[in-house]
Design a protein around this motif. Sequence first.
Motif, PDB file in Angstrom:
ATOM      1  N   MET A   1      -8.137  -7.287  91.625  1.00 54.39           N
ATOM      2  CA  MET A   1      -6.801  -7.560  91.551  1.00 54.39           C
ATOM      3  C   MET A   1      -6.689  -9.099  91.660  1.00 54.39           C
ATOM      4  O   MET A   1      -7.370  -9.824  92.256  1.00 54.39           O
ATOM      5  CB  MET A   1      -6.065  -7.027  92.660  1.00 54.39           C
ATOM      6  N   LYS A   2      -5.854  -9.522  90.599  1.00 54.96           N
ATOM      7  CA  LYS A   2      -5.732 -11.121  90.328  1.00 54.96           C
ATOM      8  C   LYS A   2      -4.574 -11.644  90.312  1.00 54.96           C
ATOM      9  O   LYS A   2      -3.603 -10.954  90.450  1.00 54.96           O
ATOM     10  CB  LYS A   2      -6.135 -11.284  88.894  1.00 54.96           C
ATOM     11  N   PHE A   3      -4.687 -12.659  91.403  1.00 54.01           N
ATOM     12  CA  PHE A   3      -3.339 -13.324  91.568  1.00 54.01           C
ATOM     13  C   PHE A   3      -3.357 -14.871  90.894  1.00 54.01           C
ATOM     14  O   PHE A   3      -4.553 -15.311  91.216  1.00 54.01           O
ATOM     15  CB  PHE A   3      -2.841 -13.457  93.106  1.00 54.01           C
ATOM     16  N   SER A  25      -2.270  -9.359 101.422  1.00 53.41           N
ATOM     17  CA  SER A  25      -3.008  -8.659 100.619  1.00 53.41           C
ATOM     18  C   SER A  25      -4.062  -7.969 101.346  1.00 53.41           C
ATOM     19  O   SER A  25      -4.363  -6.759 101.421  1.00 53.41           O
ATOM     20  CB  SER A  25      -3.290  -9.190  99.324  1.00 53.41           C
ATOM     21  N   GLN A  28      -3.339  -5.457 104.122  1.00 54.44           N
ATOM     22  CA  GLN A  28      -2.868  -4.283 103.654  1.00 54.44           C
ATOM     23  C   GLN A  28      -4.086  -3.440 103.105  1.00 54.44           C
ATOM     24  O   GLN A  28      -3.905  -2.232 103.115  1.00 54.44           O
ATOM     25  CB  GLN A  28      -1.706  -4.525 102.443  1.00 54.44           C
ATOM     26  N   LEU A  29      -4.981  -3.809 102.864  1.00 52.65           N
ATOM     27  CA  LEU A  29      -6.281  -3.231 102.185  1.00 52.65           C
ATOM     28  C   LEU A  29      -7.122  -2.865 103.486  1.00 52.65           C
ATOM     29  O   LEU A  29      -8.107  -2.185 103.317  1.00 52.65           O
ATOM     30  CB  LEU A  29      -7.078  -4.187 101.275  1.00 52.65           C
ATOM     31  N   GLY A  30      -6.649  -3.375 104.595  1.00 53.36           N
ATOM     32  CA  GLY A  30      -7.590  -3.111 105.782  1.00 53.36           C
ATOM     33  C   GLY A  30      -8.924  -3.731 105.902  1.00 53.36           C
ATOM     34  O   GLY A  30      -9.773  -3.318 106.649  1.00 53.36           O
ATOM     35  N   ILE A  31      -8.844  -4.973 105.327  1.00 58.93           N
ATOM     36  CA  ILE A  31     -10.152  -6.027 105.650  1.00 58.93           C
ATOM     37  C   ILE A  31     -10.124  -6.262 106.791  1.00 58.93           C
ATOM     38  O   ILE A  31      -9.200  -6.267 107.581  1.00 58.93           O
ATOM     39  CB  ILE A  31      -9.960  -7.125 104.597  1.00 58.93           C
ATOM     40  N   ILE A  63      -9.428 -10.323  94.040  1.00 61.51           N
ATOM     41  CA  ILE A  63      -9.938  -9.463  95.025  1.00 61.51           C
ATOM     42  C   ILE A  63     -10.435  -8.269  94.435  1.00 61.51           C
ATOM     43  O   ILE A  63      -9.751  -7.611  93.519  1.00 61.51           O
ATOM     44  CB  ILE A  63      -8.630  -8.938  96.111  1.00 61.51           C
ATOM     45  N   GLU A  64     -11.563  -7.903  94.805  1.00 60.49           N
ATOM     46  CA  GLU A  64     -12.379  -6.633  94.519  1.00 60.49           C
ATOM     47  C   GLU A  64     -12.918  -6.143  95.707  1.00 60.49           C
ATOM     48  O   GLU A  64     -12.704  -6.629  96.736  1.00 60.49           O
ATOM     49  CB  GLU A  64     -13.752  -7.161  93.676  1.00 60.49           C
ATOM     50  N   SER A  65     -13.435  -4.817  95.208  1.00 59.79           N
ATOM     51  CA  SER A  65     -13.825  -3.999  96.658  1.00 59.79           C
ATOM     52  C   SER A  65     -14.913  -4.725  97.222  1.00 59.79           C
ATOM     53  O   SER A  65     -15.140  -4.426  98.573  1.00 59.79           O
ATOM     54  CB  SER A  65     -14.296  -2.517  96.038  1.00 59.79           C
ATOM     55  N   PHE A 136     -16.932  -8.677 101.639  1.00 64.20           N
ATOM     56  CA  PHE A 136     -16.187  -7.898 102.613  1.00 64.20           C
ATOM     57  C   PHE A 136     -17.237  -7.180 103.602  1.00 64.20           C
ATOM     58  O   PHE A 136     -16.701  -6.729 104.617  1.00 64.20           O
ATOM     59  CB  PHE A 136     -15.191  -7.067 101.975  1.00 64.20           C
TER      60      PHE A 136
ATOM     61  N   LYS B 359      -1.993   0.677 104.778  1.00 67.21           N
ATOM     62  CA  LYS B 359      -0.758   0.735 103.637  1.00 67.21           C
ATOM     63  C   LYS B 359      -1.129   1.757 102.817  1.00 67.21           C
ATOM     64  O   LYS B 359      -0.318   2.482 102.315  1.00 67.21           O
ATOM     65  CB  LYS B 359      -0.710  -0.760 103.068  1.00 67.21           C
ATOM     66  N   LEU B 368      -7.304  -0.708  96.470  1.00 66.94           N
ATOM     67  CA  LEU B 368      -7.050  -1.703  95.625  1.00 66.94           C
ATOM     68  C   LEU B 368      -6.280  -1.362  94.193  1.00 66.94           C
ATOM     69  O   LEU B 368      -5.329  -1.724  93.961  1.00 66.94           O
ATOM     70  CB  LEU B 368      -8.402  -2.310  95.070  1.00 66.94           C
ATOM     71  N   MET B 371      -2.639  -0.526  95.376  1.00 64.34           N
ATOM     72  CA  MET B 371      -2.144  -1.845  95.526  1.00 64.34           C
ATOM     73  C   MET B 371      -1.633  -2.536  94.129  1.00 64.34           C
ATOM     74  O   MET B 371      -0.622  -3.280  94.014  1.00 64.34           O
ATOM     75  CB  MET B 371      -2.891  -2.823  96.372  1.00 64.34           C
ATOM     76  N   GLU B 372      -2.625  -2.386  93.178  1.00 70.70           N
ATOM     77  CA  GLU B 372      -2.252  -3.023  91.791  1.00 70.70           C
ATOM     78  C   GLU B 372      -1.170  -2.000  91.174  1.00 70.70           C
ATOM     79  O   GLU B 372      -0.230  -2.804  90.730  1.00 70.70           O
ATOM     80  CB  GLU B 372      -3.829  -2.815  90.877  1.00 70.70           C
TER      81      GLU B 372
END
Lengths: 137, 447
Positions: A1-3, A25, A28-31, A63-65, A136, B359, B368, B371-372
Amino acid sequence: MKFQYSVEGGDFTMAGHASSQVKKSLKQLGIDSSIIKRVVVALYEAEVNIVAHAYRGVIDVDIESAGIKLKLTDEGPGIPDIEKAMTKGFSTASAAVREMGFGAGMGLPNIRDNSDRFTIDTVVNKGTVLSIEIDFK
Amino acid sequence: MGGYRHTTYNRALEISTDICIGCSHCMKVCPTEALRVFGGKAGIHADWCIDCGECYRVCPTRAIGVMDDDFKEIFNYRHRVLLVPSVFFAQFDRTVPRQKIFDIIGELGFTEVCTVEQSVDTLVDEINSYIEDADKPVISSFCPAIVRLIQVRFPSLVDNIMKLLPPIEITAQFYKKRYEREGMDCSEFGIFYLTPCIGKIAAVKSPVGGYKSPITGVINMDFFFNKVYLAYRQKIEITKSIIVNDQLSSKGVLYPTTGGESINISGRSLAVDGMKNSIDFLEALENEEIKNLDFLEIRACDESCAGGILSHRNRFLTAESLREFASKVPKEHNLILDYKKYCSAVVHMDRIEPRSMVKYDRDIEVALKKMESARRLRELFPGIDCGACGAPSCEALAEDVVKGQADINSCIFLRTVYEKRGEISLDEAVKIMESIWGKDRFSKNSD
Ligand SMILES: Nc1ncnc2c1ncn2[C@@H]1O[C@H](COP(=O)(O)OP(=O)(O)O)[C@@H](O)[C@H]1O
Ligand code: SF4
Ligand code: SF4
Ligand SMILES: [Mg+2]
């Protein structure tokens, strides 16, 4: 996902915007929070460097896995001596910048210490590109 | 969606579906976006609720009930102890004598009354030695709503939360130990706490930090004030006697007010109050923008416990009464040494675990992707956070849709676009609105 975020030189009140958004973000991804902390510190310092030392810049976040990649590209004076700039405590920040609480010369060393892979490409009188990667796992 | 309605994590508040009119006021103020409106009623996502009570404050119909204990439960015990916080006394104006309040508490059924903040003097010493070698800043563990806010929204700061118990728990332990020393069996005494907020109820019923509270039950301060004040106005006859332990120092009285904690701590300390201020400050702290801070006092309520949701009096007047009261009591009290002797062993608690808000999904690949999708959806939504979809913000609706918990057509803007294009019928549109806000809302005007 790109920002993507843009940063204006001298705009200290907005410094930290990109790192806050990225932090949100990642949460929210639980990192894991210790990893988020490293990302936030590295990105915040890099963001502040554009504000404090360059004219303007763009932050690309991917952001990647497996991890996060940050690329900060700025138009600015560039860094003539990278080795010196990487030394803890070295700073060319103006008195005015120091008065605002920035310019301790710890930014670049902190970015290095918090990232898994870190490179600087810089051209004097043109600009600087920082690549930061944090895994991660 | 059905799961939303029940609070399972801790049972500090509950929404009565009979009384709830689905007005969505609560949904708009929840700091963790834990509330939604569906089927014409508000429901709580229990895992996200931090028991701050912001929703209770704004509910116009009193549909949000406090899960306090039934007052009659005190009579299950031979020795009935009430721990009274200093904000309770500050609910009364200065014409009501303190002794009268104690007498009435006795007449209502308690056999002993103790002031909560008498443990503060000892706690302050403990904090000052604790912060010497703790990671900075040390964040106060005083306000349960803040502790839970950090667990849910700022997991990276959980290790900064001070691993020392708040005053109420230390005082409760002190009396429990005293009764045990006197040879009382634990079935003989009940220790009840008069609470100014629901956060403290959650803290007693489902404590954090590997701790179990010795408090038997929690009494709602708003309810109890009415009981005491009524008895006072009716000038009820006093026929029973009560043991009074009203030792308090000025430090103790001021402790629940803003700045009353931080002022006692050596080094650089700050005091923050109010939910929005607290979130902003924790955000900055988490971003490492705040340096060289030793101690942070931080409370969910504006004016701290003087503004607790079960404190009925104006918060500024309550805080004023507390300051006035503090100026009249001595700096020390005669139980301080006893507390020192018995408390060092009990003030510590374990690490507090984060309670992160998952979430999207526990699997990061899946998360991911979702979320996207949520991000793309958000670009379709108008971004005005109108709440007509039953979610607190466009962002929250986007999250709910990708999780399969809401329909994309819940958005009235998007739906209008589809209606305009003829892709959705008026009937379907009405059905969607009915599913969110309840059938009655769309029939009563035409009847
Ligand atoms: N983006 C940049 N453009 C130009 N110069 C930079 C940039 N980032 C860092 N520098 C130079 O490197 C020095 C050290 O950076 P840093 O370690 O972040 O310390 P500080 O920002 O506190 O001065 C800066 O003082 C500046 O001279
Ligand atoms: S108590 Fe606070 S967190 Fe819980 S639902 Fe109400 S407003 Fe939200
Ligand atoms: S500030 Fe006091 S009254 Fe308000 S939630 Fe926190 S502990 Fe309860
Ligand atoms: Mg710097």
